[in-house]
Scaffold this active site. Sequence first.
Site, PDB file in Angstrom:
ATOM      1  N   HIS A 234       0.805  -1.222   0.000  1.00  0.00           N
ATOM      2  CA  HIS A 234       0.000   0.000   0.000  1.00  0.00           C
ATOM      3  C   HIS A 234       0.848   1.287   0.000  1.00  0.00           C
ATOM      4  O   HIS A 234       0.624   2.188  -0.798  1.00  0.00           O
ATOM      5  CB  HIS A 234      -0.926   0.050   1.216  1.00  0.00           C
ATOM      6  CG  HIS A 234      -1.816  -1.146   1.361  1.00  0.00           C
ATOM      7  ND1 HIS A 234      -2.394  -1.767   0.280  1.00  0.00           N
ATOM      8  CD2 HIS A 234      -2.244  -1.838   2.446  1.00  0.00           C
ATOM      9  CE1 HIS A 234      -3.135  -2.786   0.710  1.00  0.00           C
ATOM     10  NE2 HIS A 234      -3.057  -2.851   2.015  1.00  0.00           N
ATOM     11  N   LYS A 330       0.027   0.119  13.719  1.00  0.00           N
ATOM     12  CA  LYS A 330      -1.263  -0.213  14.333  1.00  0.00           C
ATOM     13  C   LYS A 330      -1.272   0.333  15.756  1.00  0.00           C
ATOM     14  O   LYS A 330      -0.231   0.625  16.322  1.00  0.00           O
ATOM     15  CB  LYS A 330      -1.460  -1.730  14.347  1.00  0.00           C
ATOM     16  CG  LYS A 330      -1.643  -2.300  12.933  1.00  0.00           C
ATOM     17  CD  LYS A 330      -2.257  -3.675  12.955  1.00  0.00           C
ATOM     18  CE  LYS A 330      -2.351  -4.269  11.560  1.00  0.00           C
ATOM     19  NZ  LYS A 330      -3.406  -3.660  10.726  1.00  0.00           N
TER      20      LYS A 330
HETATM   21  C1  BG6 Z   1      -4.846  -4.503   4.751  1.00  0.00           C
HETATM   22  C2  BG6 Z   1      -3.931  -4.947   5.849  1.00  0.00           C
HETATM   23  O1  BG6 Z   1      -4.279  -4.773   3.503  1.00  0.00           O
HETATM   24  O2  BG6 Z   1      -5.085  -3.103   4.860  1.00  0.00           O
HETATM   25  C3  BG6 Z   1      -4.511  -4.598   7.216  1.00  0.00           C
HETATM   26  O3  BG6 Z   1      -3.731  -6.345   5.764  1.00  0.00           O
HETATM   27  C4  BG6 Z   1      -4.862  -3.135   7.284  1.00  0.00           C
HETATM   28  O4  BG6 Z   1      -3.616  -4.939   8.262  1.00  0.00           O
HETATM   29  C5  BG6 Z   1      -5.710  -2.715   6.075  1.00  0.00           C
HETATM   30  O5  BG6 Z   1      -5.593  -2.902   8.476  1.00  0.00           O
HETATM   31  C6  BG6 Z   1      -5.896  -1.209   6.037  1.00  0.00           C
HETATM   32  O6  BG6 Z   1      -6.826  -0.892   5.039  1.00  0.00           O
HETATM   33  P1  BG6 Z   1      -7.702   0.435   5.145  1.00  0.00           P
HETATM   34  O7  BG6 Z   1      -8.432   0.493   3.853  1.00  0.00           O
HETATM   35  O8  BG6 Z   1      -8.582   0.255   6.349  1.00  0.00           O
HETATM   36  O9  BG6 Z   1      -6.731   1.551   5.349  1.00  0.00           O
END
Ligand code: BG6
Length: 461
Positions: A234, A330
Amino acid sequence: MTAPIPPLLLVIFGATGDLTRRKLLPALGALHARGELPSPFVILGVARDPHPDDAAFRDIARASLSQLGDAAVHYQSIGAGSPADFTRIADDIAALEREHGLSGNRVFYLALPPQGFVETVEGLAAAGLHQSAGFTRIVVEKPFGHDLESSQALNRRLHQYFDESQIFRIDHYLGKETVRNLMVFRFANPVFETQWNRDRIAHVEISVAEADGVGTRAAYYDRAGAVRDMVQNHLTQLLCHVAMEPPATFDAEAIRDEKLKVLRSMRRVTPRDALLAQYAGGSVDDTAVPGYLDEPGVKPGSTTETFAAIDVHIDNWRWHGVPFVLRTGKRLRRRSTRIVVSFRPAPVRLFTGLPGCDVGPDKLTIFIQPDEGFSLTFSVKEPGEHIRVREQQLGFKYREAFGPLADAYETLLADVMQGDHTLFVRSDWVERSWYLYAPLLEAPPAPVPYRPGSWGPDAEP
Ligand code: BG6
């Protein structure tokens, strides 16, 4: 929406799982409500569970797909996933296509844990389901491997049966409206684009803060950690959108080529570039929360990081010498994903140093979530006889201008069904990204503790 979605059969493996219930079915429901699903449109849910039959799966699906009508939603158990089970699925698919007059357009969505990918791909191929009279597409969710080697092995397996043009790798960040807007923001607004380089920008910080802890996902997360779970995919995707050159055209391959070029210019990340940390126990807003080591399913003494701050360098003409910092964690203060672009200060600091002149550099903050939008921080003269300089903001909020935003999965599902690869991850990008983080992943520094509900450990690289 680019083109209408053609009639097709959507086969969801992992149909009784969390992703299907929380994301896929609601997204299909929203597409249906907007009249964007084709007719006929048939869903076949597949899972291990022997119990749900068509009716029970429809119950799961009903909340989201109430107006779709029962006829279009079916369920088949995959049993132990033996070749005979896949042949049974192939027979089912053929029967459904006959019944609904479909011409063989198929999307296989693997909403499965990673251990299930390869055997499902092989099962599909053995049953001859990797091709059809129409198009056959396969959708896979991250993680795409655990490191460089496993990602290469996974790609080899996929490519044994499917051409890259049939494969849609989902990184759901790419479906978020605000991430899609990054390209429009940059390339439709020359006022920013002319500033977008090492002469004007001092540094860039990309951060994804989450308030939640690891929750019930320790079985996966404890083997992954923040770098594998968030940074390699991401955050590195966000980095590419901020740093890429304008593509020659707005088509998928031109855009994906430019994103890959960013990775080709990026230095490999070593342990010296990273601060890793793990949340301790404590209390957040007067509620006691367990430390990472006390979360259910975490191995005793685990050194998995739940926070990472990483210095990244892009050695190309545009960015040489501009530090990019990627931060994620987190159990931080609150949920907030943002990109902060700090511009270089004025060449002559006329006001700095004068009493009451608190002049920082101009800053552009792009809020990815929540409260999507952006704000530009700049300096103004405070009214009055003396010169006093203060920071103010120019801002834009998506919600105020357009109302609530659609979930990423609505966009991504529609794009898969339309065959548009722009928002999906190409195999060469995945492998290059793992290659870049390999030195860090092979010798990660020990994580330091941080307080839950804080913004992370104090010392950063
Ligand atoms: C996921 C991760 O890909 O993305 C998670 O595995 C994380 O750990 C999540 O919480 C976050 O996604 P968003 O869209 O809530 O920011």
